[in-house]
Design an enzyme around this catalytic site. Structure first.
Site, PDB file in Angstrom:
ATOM      1  N   GLU A 183      75.796  41.290  25.520  1.00 49.74           N
ATOM      2  CA  GLU A 183      75.970  42.499  26.319  1.00 49.74           C
ATOM      3  C   GLU A 183      75.041  42.442  27.529  1.00 49.74           C
ATOM      4  OE1 GLU A 183      75.860  47.374  25.871  1.00 49.74           O
ATOM      5  OE2 GLU A 183      75.783  46.109  24.094  1.00 49.74           O
ATOM      6  N   ARG A 184      75.626  42.616  28.717  1.00 46.40           N
ATOM      7  CA  ARG A 184      74.904  42.512  29.983  1.00 46.40           C
ATOM      8  C   ARG A 184      74.268  41.144  30.151  1.00 46.40           C
ATOM      9  NH1 ARG A 184      78.175  46.306  31.334  1.00 46.40           N
ATOM     10  NH2 ARG A 184      77.753  48.286  30.304  1.00 46.40           N
ATOM     11  N   LYS A 303      67.697  51.474  18.301  1.00 45.24           N
ATOM     12  CA  LYS A 303      68.387  52.384  19.213  1.00 45.24           C
ATOM     13  C   LYS A 303      69.110  53.386  18.329  1.00 45.24           C
ATOM     14  CE  LYS A 303      72.038  52.532  22.760  1.00 45.24           C
ATOM     15  NZ  LYS A 303      72.958  51.729  23.605  1.00 45.24           N
ATOM     16  N   GLU A 307      74.172  56.931  22.921  1.00 45.41           N
ATOM     17  CA  GLU A 307      75.450  56.290  23.256  1.00 45.41           C
ATOM     18  C   GLU A 307      76.290  55.977  22.017  1.00 45.41           C
ATOM     19  OE1 GLU A 307      74.439  54.217  27.501  1.00 45.41           O
ATOM     20  OE2 GLU A 307      74.017  53.019  25.731  1.00 45.41           O
ATOM     21  N   ARG A 340      63.372  53.125  20.581  1.00 44.66           N
ATOM     22  CA  ARG A 340      63.774  53.321  21.973  1.00 44.66           C
ATOM     23  C   ARG A 340      63.926  54.809  22.313  1.00 44.66           C
ATOM     24  NH1 ARG A 340      68.573  51.173  24.025  1.00 44.66           N
ATOM     25  NH2 ARG A 340      67.725  50.112  25.836  1.00 44.66           N
ATOM     26  N   ARG A 352      70.657  64.517  32.940  1.00 44.73           N
ATOM     27  CA  ARG A 352      70.428  63.366  32.059  1.00 44.73           C
ATOM     28  C   ARG A 352      69.012  62.818  32.225  1.00 44.73           C
ATOM     29  NH1 ARG A 352      73.817  57.602  32.113  1.00 44.73           N
ATOM     30  NH2 ARG A 352      72.113  56.331  31.338  1.00 44.73           N
ATOM     31  N   LYS A 376      62.270  53.073  29.031  1.00 41.88           N
ATOM     32  CA  LYS A 376      62.709  52.341  30.212  1.00 41.88           C
ATOM     33  C   LYS A 376      61.834  52.691  31.408  1.00 41.88           C
ATOM     34  CE  LYS A 376      67.524  51.551  28.941  1.00 41.88           C
ATOM     35  NZ  LYS A 376      68.937  51.546  29.383  1.00 41.88           N
ATOM     36  N   ASP A 381      68.656  54.528  34.098  1.00 41.59           N
ATOM     37  CA  ASP A 381      69.100  53.326  33.376  1.00 41.59           C
ATOM     38  C   ASP A 381      69.008  52.085  34.253  1.00 41.59           C
ATOM     39  OD1 ASP A 381      70.202  51.581  31.556  1.00 41.59           O
ATOM     40  OD2 ASP A 381      72.253  52.279  31.795  1.00 41.59           O
ATOM     41  N   GLU A 409      71.939  43.889  35.269  1.00 41.83           N
ATOM     42  CA  GLU A 409      73.128  44.684  34.987  1.00 41.83           C
ATOM     43  C   GLU A 409      73.597  45.478  36.195  1.00 41.83           C
ATOM     44  OE1 GLU A 409      74.372  48.380  31.977  1.00 41.83           O
ATOM     45  OE2 GLU A 409      72.426  47.397  31.789  1.00 41.83           O
ATOM     46  N   HIS A 537      73.268  54.925  40.297  1.00 42.62           N
ATOM     47  CA  HIS A 537      74.386  54.912  39.347  1.00 42.62           C
ATOM     48  C   HIS A 537      75.741  55.003  40.058  1.00 42.62           C
ATOM     49  CE1 HIS A 537      76.252  55.222  35.418  1.00 42.62           C
ATOM     50  NE2 HIS A 537      75.057  55.131  34.862  1.00 42.62           N
ATOM     51  N   TRP A 559      78.436  59.765  32.833  1.00 50.47           N
ATOM     52  CA  TRP A 559      78.849  58.385  33.088  1.00 50.47           C
ATOM     53  C   TRP A 559      79.499  58.245  34.467  1.00 50.47           C
ATOM     54  CZ3 TRP A 559      81.491  57.056  27.728  1.00 50.47           C
ATOM     55  CH2 TRP A 559      80.484  56.847  26.774  1.00 50.47           C
TER      56      TRP A 559
END
Length: 718
Positions: A183-184, A303, A307, A340, A352, A376, A381, A409, A537, A559
């Site tokens: 992933e990524r 995590k 999500e 996380r 968010r 993070k 993100d 990413e 984003h 999103w």
């Protein structure tokens, strides 16, 4: 004479074959290439032999082997391991084997378990170079540091350097799945061949360990944070144990990402409620099983309730309830839980950017001692640029570790040249203002502000099965920069870049200057053509490739790119001041005041914190609309400059890698233009404003940009 002429002609005919037979540089060796150095004389004088004054273990053996490998590459000859000390020897020593090192002149006690001392000195009447440490691990780090000094042209005869890592946990997070998708990930498949493990152990695993040890990275989370319950079954524990065996001589512990509902999903409990005794007992037994297979297992990364991932909130429990249950299972084995803080929920009406703080701040002081909350670098993100996360400095009773993304990413995958050392440095050096006199994010992380005993940093790895490891040669620099900053968060991105270049491309000062110039301008160029002035984003849905600021119809509002830029006829930007979401209030008062007023908000974060009219006056004297376009143009111009500078380096860099980079820079220019044109076309459709005089209009219509689709973009495995 005729024979001589025939010989020379024969050599001339053979020369192309010899050149062709020379192996082309493909990037596999990373920064551990060990090529001949400019000043071989000083190196010969300081490394005529190697003496080991320490126990002969797997780790000291790895240190000696690396020194011999490096010196053979730099000098072209084998360097022996000698029994007796001689002038010019390279001595690896621990004080328990060489008591004279216990004196105050060496100060080894302050080095702890991982620090090292490098010094040109005299021992037993001999002029030697000393690599000293209290442990085998320190000696290994010292050996790599000495090779780095030798390879970058340090004055070895005057060497006097000591170094101690500022952070305890220096970890790579691999978002690798058990089917080898990543992933990524933009560098091929996972390097872990789970199907062949544990029996087949690829030599690449050892080279991976060497590269990480050379940077001081001491942990690897093997699997994706979107974890599968299967990773805790006996077959996969055995596979992880095989990797742990390979990494152990290099001081690298393995960790596993775990799915919170694992016992329930495996059918071994009827619930995953962390306060149920049978659930806690299952995790305790599972921890015992893991430690029997991997005695130095590092612990779990989790995590949860993020999500769609299961977590303690599914049972009306807190993040602390969940983390502490796992911590109790690991505590007898000295394992840690990295929990996380990347959490947000679609049913939350609030911004968010505020949600992690709102969930974790009330829990400050309620986590077990072996829990560290992984945060993070920014509150959204891994964006091309974000202000630092407000949780740093806001939880004085809780250890926090920073999570940085090495894989790009949101920064052009492995295609765009974007040196992230600049991004990391920008965040780490920011003053949180949580105490008088200042407190940088780096100081929060290293525990010096709040006295934390457990410290760390995590980097989401960009490593894959591609021959060059990272998908592009310059992406190796981001792995390197992460490792060096995890060891010393106060180090400079520029110095790290130059160090990497000298070991990777060329030791020529002019080439180093030119390549460093490209690297140090690259991050700002990408920010300018993607997300200038604090926009964020704006990437395409799912694959995060290319611009899509028009997307506004996704299931979850947060999103959607339109959720973040909020452009309308009147203006653009997300209002996070007191009249908006008031996210600024999560920062220390001095920063809250600065960020809360557009007149004192740094322009690089302006639209992150404020919704402003299109005609707002900027520091340049231009309107916001004109400034936005100027930044997009500056980003494209930046890529043009990088490409032009790189092309002038032809001949200073080996042909294969020079062409590899040139091809990607050309592609980056095309994509920078795409970002610029599509973004301007969209925001012009919203504002209704004409383009400033002299500005080139977008090449295509907005609908043509909207029509682009990328169903098979890389990095979507999850």
């Amino acid at each position: 004479m005729k024979n001589l002429i025939r010989h020379l002609l024969g050599m001339a005919m053979l020369l192309p074959l010899l050149v062709a037979a020379a192996p082309a540089e493909d990037g596999y060796e990373l920064w551990l290439r060990y090529r001949p150095v400019a000043d071989a004389a000083q190196l010969k004088a300081r490394a005529g032999s190697i003496v080991l004054a320490a126990p002969n273990t797997a780790t000291t053996g790895a240190a000696v082997a690396e020194l011999q490998r490096g010196l053979k590459g730099m000098l072209g000859r084998d360097i022996p391991l000698a029994a007796a000390m001689q002038d010019g020897a390279l001595v690896l020593a621990r004080p328990d084997a060489m008591p004279e090192l216990r004196g105050p002149g060496f100060g080894l006690a302050a080095l702890g378990d991982e620090g090292y001392l490098l010094r040109a000195t005299r021992l037993k009447g001999r002029a030697v170079t000393l690599i000293a440490a209290n442990t085998d691990q320190g000696l290994l780090y010292g050996a790599y540091a000495w090779l780095r000094a030798a390879g970058t042209g340090a004055a070895l005869a005057r060497l006097d350097q000591r170094s101690v890592p500022a952070l305890q946990l220096r970890v790579l997070n691999h978002w690798d799945n058990l089917d080898r998708t990543v992933e990524r990930g933009y560098a091929g498949e996972s390097i872990w061949d789970w199907w062949k493990l544990p029996e087949v152990r690829d030599p690449r695993y050892t080279d991976y360990a060497r590269a990480n040890a050379s940077l001081g990275i001491n942990g690897a989370v093997l699997n994706n944070v979107n974890a599968s319950a299967e990773v805790l079954t006996a077959p996969f524990i055995a596979k992880a144990a095989a990797l742990a065996d390979t990494f152990r001589p290099y001081g690298i512990k393995v960790y596993l990402s775990v799915r919170f509902s694992t016992p329930l999903e495996l059918g071994e409990t009827a619930s995953a409620d962390p306060l149920r005794a049978d659930v806690a007992a299952w995790w305790a037994n599972k921890a015992g099983e893991i430690y029997r297979a991997i005695p130095d297992f590092g612990g779990f990364l989790v995590k949860a309730n993020s999500e769609g991932q299961p977590g303690p909130q599914d049972y009306q429990r807190t993040h602390a309830d969940g983390a502490n249950m796992l911590a109790r299972a690991l505590a007898p084995h000295r394992g840690v839980v990295m929990w996380r803080a990347f959490v947000y929920a679609e049913d939350k009406p609030t911004d968010r950017a505020k949600q992690a703080y709102e969930q974790f701040k009330p829990l400050d002081g309620s986590f077990a001692p072996n829990v560290i909350v992984q945060v993070k670098n920014g509150a959204i993100d891994f964006q091309p640029r974000e202000p630092f996360h407000p949780m740093f400095g806001a939880m004085p009773k809780t250890p926090l570790m920073m999570e940085l993304q090495i894989t790009k990413e949101y920064l052009g995958f492995a295609t765009h040249l974007a040196y992230l050392g600049s991004l990391y440095e920008e965040v780490l050096r920011t003053d949180t203002h949580v105490r008088p006199g200042g407190a940088t994010v780096a100081q929060i992380l290293d525990g010096s502000v709040h006295g934390q005993r457990l410290t760390g940093m995590a980097g989401v790895a960009n490593i894959g099965s591609d021959r060059n490891w990272s998908g592009s040669h310059f992406d190796q620099a981001n792995w390197y920069a992460y490792g060096r900053l995890a060891w010393d968060p106060r180090a400079g991105a520029g110095a790290i870049a130059r160090e990497w270049i000298a070991q990777t491309f060329s030791s020529d000062p002019a080439a180093i200057d030119a390549i460093a110039g490209i690297m140090l301008m690259s991050h700002q160029a990408v920010v300018d053509y993607m997300t200038p002035l604090g926009l964020h984003h704006l990437m395409g849905t799912g694959h995060h490739h290319g611009p899509a600021p028009w997307v506004a119809d996704l299931k979850r509002p947060e999103w959607n790119p339109a959720y973040y830029h909020r452009a309308d006829k009147k203006g653009i930007g997300f209002e996070r001041g007191a009249s908006g979401s008031d996210a600024v209030s999560q920062y220390a008062p001095a920063l809250a005041r600065a960020y809360g007023d557009p007149r004192t908000t740094p322009e690089q974060f302006l639209l992150w914190f404020h919704h402003l009219p299109w005609d707002a006056k900027m520091a340049s004297g231009r309107s916001l609309w004109a400034e936005l376009i100027a930044r997009y143009d500056a980003g494209v111009t930046g890529v043009d400059t990088m490409l032009a500078r790189w092309m002038r380096l032809k001949g200073a860099v080996d042909p294969r890698r020079h062409e590899d980079v040139a091809v990607l820079l050309r592609k980056q220019r095309e994509e920078a233009l795409w970002w610029r044109d599509a973004s301007i076309a969209y925001f012009q459709s919203i504002s209704g404003l004409p383009l400033p005089q002299g500005v080139r209009p977008p090449a295509l219509t907005l609908n043509q940009y909207k029509a682009r689709r990328f169903p098979f973009a890389p990095g979507r495995g999850g």
